[in-house]
Design a protein around this motif. Sequence first.
Motif, mmCIF file in Angstrom:
data_model
loop_
_atom_site.group_PDB
_atom_site.id
_atom_site.type_symbol
_atom_site.label_atom_id
_atom_site.label_comp_id
_atom_site.label_asym_id
_atom_site.label_seq_id
_atom_site.Cartn_x
_atom_site.Cartn_y
_atom_site.Cartn_z
ATOM 1 N N TYR A 163 71.911 28.464 59.483
ATOM 2 C CA TYR A 163 70.595 29.074 59.255
ATOM 3 C C TYR A 163 70.435 29.431 57.773
ATOM 4 N N GLY A 199 54.991 51.076 62.462
ATOM 5 C CA GLY A 199 54.026 50.448 61.552
ATOM 6 C C GLY A 199 54.353 49.005 61.243
ATOM 7 N N VAL A 250 55.435 45.169 62.543
ATOM 8 C CA VAL A 250 55.463 44.266 63.693
ATOM 9 C C VAL A 250 56.585 43.231 63.565
ATOM 10 N N HIS A 251 57.074 43.026 62.349
ATOM 11 C CA HIS A 251 58.013 41.929 62.089
ATOM 12 C C HIS A 251 59.347 42.171 62.800
ATOM 13 N N ASP A 252 59.626 41.390 63.847
ATOM 14 C CA ASP A 252 60.832 41.678 64.625
ATOM 15 C C ASP A 252 61.764 40.472 64.778
ATOM 16 N N SER A 279 65.185 48.202 60.902
ATOM 17 C CA SER A 279 64.668 47.030 60.201
ATOM 18 C C SER A 279 63.264 47.318 59.695
ATOM 19 N N THR A 330 56.974 46.879 52.407
ATOM 20 C CA THR A 330 57.169 48.029 51.511
ATOM 21 C C THR A 330 56.482 49.267 52.073
ATOM 22 N N ALA A 338 71.961 38.806 59.278
ATOM 23 C CA ALA A 338 72.467 39.195 60.587
ATOM 24 C C ALA A 338 73.995 39.118 60.669
ATOM 25 N N ALA A 363 46.549 39.419 59.921
ATOM 26 C CA ALA A 363 47.488 38.380 60.339
ATOM 27 C C ALA A 363 47.846 38.409 61.830
ATOM 28 N N ALA A 401 48.406 47.475 58.756
ATOM 29 C CA ALA A 401 47.511 46.491 59.376
ATOM 30 C C ALA A 401 47.709 46.502 60.894
ATOM 31 N N ILE A 435 48.554 45.594 64.804
ATOM 32 C CA ILE A 435 49.757 45.062 65.461
ATOM 33 C C ILE A 435 49.378 44.678 66.894
ATOM 34 N N GLN A 451 61.200 30.482 56.873
ATOM 35 C CA GLN A 451 62.117 31.537 57.316
ATOM 36 C C GLN A 451 62.227 31.485 58.834
ATOM 37 N N GLU A 490 57.202 33.378 47.213
ATOM 38 C CA GLU A 490 58.278 32.452 47.555
ATOM 39 C C GLU A 490 58.008 31.034 47.054
ATOM 40 N N PRO A 520 53.976 41.393 46.411
ATOM 41 C CA PRO A 520 53.463 42.698 46.844
ATOM 42 C C PRO A 520 54.463 43.837 46.656
ATOM 43 N N CYS A 566 50.524 38.342 49.078
ATOM 44 C CA CYS A 566 50.035 38.656 50.422
ATOM 45 C C CYS A 566 49.270 39.965 50.246
ATOM 46 N N GLU A 567 48.841 40.579 51.322
ATOM 47 C CA GLU A 567 48.017 41.779 51.174
ATOM 48 C C GLU A 567 48.621 42.789 50.195
HETATM 49 C C1 B12 Z 1 56.234 35.841 60.031
HETATM 50 C C2 B12 Z 1 55.546 36.906 59.233
HETATM 51 C C3 B12 Z 1 54.544 37.646 59.892
HETATM 52 C C4 B12 Z 1 54.270 37.533 61.391
HETATM 53 C C5 B12 Z 1 55.338 38.377 62.140
HETATM 54 C C6 B12 Z 1 55.671 37.907 63.537
HETATM 55 C C7 B12 Z 1 56.799 38.720 64.147
HETATM 56 N N1 B12 Z 1 56.746 38.950 65.428
HETATM 57 O O1 B12 Z 1 57.744 39.131 63.520
HETATM 58 C C8 B12 Z 1 52.816 38.123 61.471
HETATM 59 C C9 B12 Z 1 51.827 36.981 61.312
HETATM 60 C C10 B12 Z 1 52.464 38.882 62.761
HETATM 61 C C11 B12 Z 1 52.776 38.999 60.227
HETATM 62 C C12 B12 Z 1 51.923 40.081 60.043
HETATM 63 C C13 B12 Z 1 51.788 40.785 58.838
HETATM 64 N N2 B12 Z 1 52.435 40.540 57.677
HETATM 65 CO CO1 B12 Z 1 53.936 39.318 57.545
HETATM 66 N N3 B12 Z 1 55.272 38.060 57.152
HETATM 67 C C14 B12 Z 1 55.890 37.137 57.860
HETATM 68 C C15 B12 Z 1 56.893 36.347 56.968
HETATM 69 C C16 B12 Z 1 56.201 35.069 56.512
HETATM 70 C C17 B12 Z 1 58.247 36.001 57.589
HETATM 71 C C18 B12 Z 1 59.038 37.171 58.172
HETATM 72 C C19 B12 Z 1 60.164 36.677 59.089
HETATM 73 O O2 B12 Z 1 60.039 36.675 60.291
HETATM 74 N N4 B12 Z 1 61.253 36.172 58.526
HETATM 75 C C20 B12 Z 1 62.375 35.571 59.267
HETATM 76 C C21 B12 Z 1 63.469 36.573 59.612
HETATM 77 C C22 B12 Z 1 64.582 35.875 60.358
HETATM 78 O O3 B12 Z 1 63.976 37.103 58.414
HETATM 79 P P1 B12 Z 1 64.039 38.682 58.097
HETATM 80 O O4 B12 Z 1 63.039 39.367 58.939
HETATM 81 O O5 B12 Z 1 64.003 38.876 56.642
HETATM 82 O O6 B12 Z 1 65.472 39.121 58.653
HETATM 83 C C23 B12 Z 1 66.720 38.774 58.082
HETATM 84 C C24 B12 Z 1 67.218 39.798 57.052
HETATM 85 O O7 B12 Z 1 66.168 40.457 56.365
HETATM 86 C C25 B12 Z 1 68.120 40.716 57.823
HETATM 87 N N5 B12 Z 1 67.583 41.865 58.530
HETATM 88 C C26 B12 Z 1 66.367 42.069 59.110
HETATM 89 N N6 B12 Z 1 66.317 43.253 59.712
HETATM 90 C C27 B12 Z 1 67.520 43.847 59.552
HETATM 91 C C28 B12 Z 1 68.015 45.092 59.988
HETATM 92 C C29 B12 Z 1 69.324 45.454 59.667
HETATM 93 C C30 B12 Z 1 69.840 46.767 60.132
HETATM 94 C C31 B12 Z 1 70.132 44.589 58.887
HETATM 95 C C32 B12 Z 1 71.476 44.997 58.513
HETATM 96 C C33 B12 Z 1 69.639 43.352 58.455
HETATM 97 C C34 B12 Z 1 68.341 42.981 58.788
HETATM 98 O O8 B12 Z 1 68.688 39.846 58.781
HETATM 99 C C35 B12 Z 1 67.718 38.888 59.229
HETATM 100 C C36 B12 Z 1 68.393 37.604 59.607
HETATM 101 O O9 B12 Z 1 69.239 37.110 58.615
HETATM 102 C C37 B12 Z 1 57.096 37.376 55.774
HETATM 103 C C38 B12 Z 1 57.547 36.776 54.448
HETATM 104 C C39 B12 Z 1 58.884 37.356 53.966
HETATM 105 N N7 B12 Z 1 59.182 37.114 52.717
HETATM 106 O O10 B12 Z 1 59.615 38.002 54.667
HETATM 107 C C40 B12 Z 1 55.701 38.051 55.729
HETATM 108 C C41 B12 Z 1 55.579 39.483 55.164
HETATM 109 C C42 B12 Z 1 56.713 40.339 55.649
HETATM 110 N N8 B12 Z 1 54.304 39.958 55.766
HETATM 111 C C43 B12 Z 1 53.581 40.634 54.961
HETATM 112 C C44 B12 Z 1 52.319 41.229 55.323
HETATM 113 C C45 B12 Z 1 51.523 41.881 54.198
HETATM 114 C C46 B12 Z 1 51.846 41.228 56.647
HETATM 115 C C47 B12 Z 1 50.580 41.950 57.172
HETATM 116 C C48 B12 Z 1 50.370 43.362 56.650
HETATM 117 C C49 B12 Z 1 49.336 41.080 56.853
HETATM 118 C C50 B12 Z 1 48.029 41.673 57.342
HETATM 119 N N9 B12 Z 1 47.247 42.227 56.459
HETATM 120 O O11 B12 Z 1 47.736 41.640 58.508
HETATM 121 C C51 B12 Z 1 50.849 41.932 58.704
HETATM 122 C C52 B12 Z 1 51.610 43.191 59.133
HETATM 123 C C53 B12 Z 1 51.299 43.724 60.472
HETATM 124 C C54 B12 Z 1 52.124 44.984 60.728
HETATM 125 N N10 B12 Z 1 51.485 46.109 60.907
HETATM 126 O O12 B12 Z 1 53.318 44.928 60.715
HETATM 127 C C55 B12 Z 1 54.217 40.754 53.579
HETATM 128 C C56 B12 Z 1 54.747 42.174 53.306
HETATM 129 C C57 B12 Z 1 54.511 42.605 51.890
HETATM 130 C C58 B12 Z 1 55.002 43.983 51.641
HETATM 131 N N11 B12 Z 1 54.116 44.905 51.408
HETATM 132 O O13 B12 Z 1 56.161 44.247 51.653
HETATM 133 C C59 B12 Z 1 55.323 39.634 53.595
HETATM 134 C C60 B12 Z 1 56.579 39.942 52.809
HETATM 135 C C61 B12 Z 1 54.645 38.364 53.013
HETATM 136 C C62 B12 Z 1 54.598 38.290 51.490
HETATM 137 N N12 B12 Z 1 54.866 37.115 50.920
HETATM 138 O O14 B12 Z 1 54.337 39.205 50.788
HETATM 139 N N13 B12 Z 1 53.710 38.579 59.311
#
Ligand code: B12
Lengths: 223, 359
Positions: A59, A105, A107-109, A153, A157, A203, B80, B101, B103, B216, B277, B299, B334-335
């Motif tokens: 991955y 607050g 949703v990202h899970d 998680s 920001t 992870a 989103a 935003a 959910i 991702q 990205e 952001p 993003c937002e």
């Molecule tokens: C998919 C996605 C969505 C999906 C989420 C679906 C879901 N069920 O999760 C949807 C479309 C719903 C969505 C919505 C929104 N999103 Co969004 N989304 C993304 C995106 C593109 C990918 C996230 C993801 O799933 N990654 C894949 C997983 C596997 O990776 P990960 O979460 O990072 O997890 C890894 C590590 O971080 C770590 N990890 C994660 N958690 C934990 C916990 C512990 C304890 C440990 C040790 C490790 C760990 O391990 C994981 C696996 O290796 C990101 C882009 C990004 N750069 O992250 C934006 C992003 C997170 N979103 C963003 C935004 C702005 C939003 C919205 C606010 C947009 C809007 N105005 O509606 C809404 C938020 C709604 C809300 N209230 O939460 C922004 C956040 C900016 C900021 N301020 O920080 C991002 C960063 C996009 C960007 N380029 O700026 N989003």
Amino acid sequence: MATDARKKEILKGLYDAVVDFDEDKVVELSNAVLAEDVDAYEAIMDGLAAGMEHVGDLYANQEYFVPEVLMCSDALYAGLDILRPHLSGKEADVKGQVVIGTVEGDVHDIGKNLVKMMFDVAGFEVHDLGRDVKLEKFVEEQMKTDSEIVALSALMTTSMLAMPKVIEMIKARNPDAMIMVGGAPISQEVADNYGADGYAPNAANAVQEAIQMISRLREMGKA
Amino acid sequence: MAEQPQPRQETMSPGERMGAILMRQRPDRVPFMPFIFGYCARNVGYPIARVYDDPEKSFWAQMWTAEMFGYDGGAMYAYASMGGWEFGGEIKMPVSEWEQAPIVAKFPAETPEAVDALEIPDVETAGCYPIALEFNKIQQQFGMPIMVMAFGCFTPAGNIAEVDKLCRWMMKQPDVAHKLLRKCTDFSKKVVDYYVEHFPNYPMMAFTGEASAANQIISPKQFEEFVLPYQKEIHDHILASGIRNIFCHICGEQNLNLKYWAQMEYGDPGILSFGHEVDLSTAIEYFGDKHAIAGNVEPQIIQNGTNQQVYELCKAAIDKAKMAPSGYLLMAGCEVPVQAPPYNIYVMKKAVMEHGFYD
Ligand code: B12
């Protein structure tokens, strides 16, 4: 009793079957583990879990993506379901308990779900609170389950600002609880500033970090 | 000491500037369209939810904030987490201080049977569309172009079924995934038809975007099978219906998907925005000849960085993308986070004023 060669073959088979997300093969080989008297713990650790560790690397290198990882995890759980009831004594003990969730607050899970799965694989008992989890819920669940670790998680920001607050709330009720944070905007520096006890970028590292955290806790004579 | 760049005199109104981009002409300077929603509500003293649940307040909060910071993008209604509510689930508006935003609170189709049973909703009553429509009528009242929120396919599908479930179906029951994506696509087309019918001959642009199809989460191969055909169909339908331009937000890490995004139409020109990205030079390479590029100020830095960091990031983006053949708009990746310090948004404009003019 399986010969060494046969045992190796089974473990390697389990490893490959997890990586190839071949659930039927995992089931077949897990049954062979029991039938041929291979140690169930070894089969889990050196077969299934080792395979999953490799999946984590795939991955990270963008050879596998979340759908493949989920398939591997389904295959792995099929094996765990068969083998876990056959662990004996100390091996059957859980490594520890973890409360996990995406903070209020947010949703990202998807990332949180991967971390949860790795904890599960490593033999932790995991209490998953889901996404958009109210801060008090983390405190209550930690108290209720007496979990050593709370894993938080956050992907935004905005929601990450809830972390120092919930850390403070948990520590106020139970200073011994260890808090681990993660998610895209989190770094070691942020984790330190928030007063978290642990951080991992992904992870796979999350579990190693958790194990170290628990040993620190045990050394302090608190667990 | 290096000479300080001087701010220059603007010679176009925000409307003229955006108009220039859409006519493939050079505006006086790089337009600044922050991509800002919840922030606007907070900025004028409303709870964040008003930007999503109260058309009138949403419109004015956005217009007043645009006036205050002097940016060019006016007002639009979008978020989103669309899909769940529209197809019969529930949405939770942002209420607490950590939220930004909406959910999805209840997913309407978590089993293959439930996917089968999903009906394509009526636009006038589906989830947030009644709110969006009211919002658009206010825009119309003030003679502003309407941004049609064109729903989409993969991200809404993930918001209807949960992303993990959608991913599992893609692997084990691809027909279920396709069925769900088909329904989302059909609804998107219905939305477009509705707008074209109810706002006849009115200037409109369509908004599309994809977050959950980021690399991702899914592979480029999966994108090719589960996103490309549907997204392309939606874009083709928008353009065939007479809407001339598509504003498409390609969210998150999508580098491996760019070759597929390049196989879609966005109008003449479209505006494609990117997260931090995707490098702006890469975006220009793929799309810059035909379309305007927007983005990609991170952001996280807009919220947590110092104002110098934000300024430098914007300057670097402007320097890199200003000369893109079909134009460039400074935008957040993003937002804009609701907790961003106001001064950090001001310096984004400052960077545009000091480095964004065309001579
Ligand atoms: C998919 C996605 C969505 C999906 C989420 C679906 C879901 N069920 O999760 C949807 C479309 C719903 C969505 C919505 C929104 N999103 Co969004 N989304 C993304 C995106 C593109 C990918 C996230 C993801 O799933 N990654 C894949 C997983 C596997 O990776 P990960 O979460 O990072 O997890 C890894 C590590 O971080 C770590 N990890 C994660 N958690 C934990 C916990 C512990 C304890 C440990 C040790 C490790 C760990 O391990 C994981 C696996 O290796 C990101 C882009 C990004 N750069 O992250 C934006 C992003 C997170 N979103 C963003 C935004 C702005 C939003 C919205 C606010 C947009 C809007 N105005 O509606 C809404 C938020 C709604 C809300 N209230 O939460 C922004 C956040 C900016 C900021 N301020 O920080 C991002 C960063 C996009 C960007 N380029 O700026 N989003």
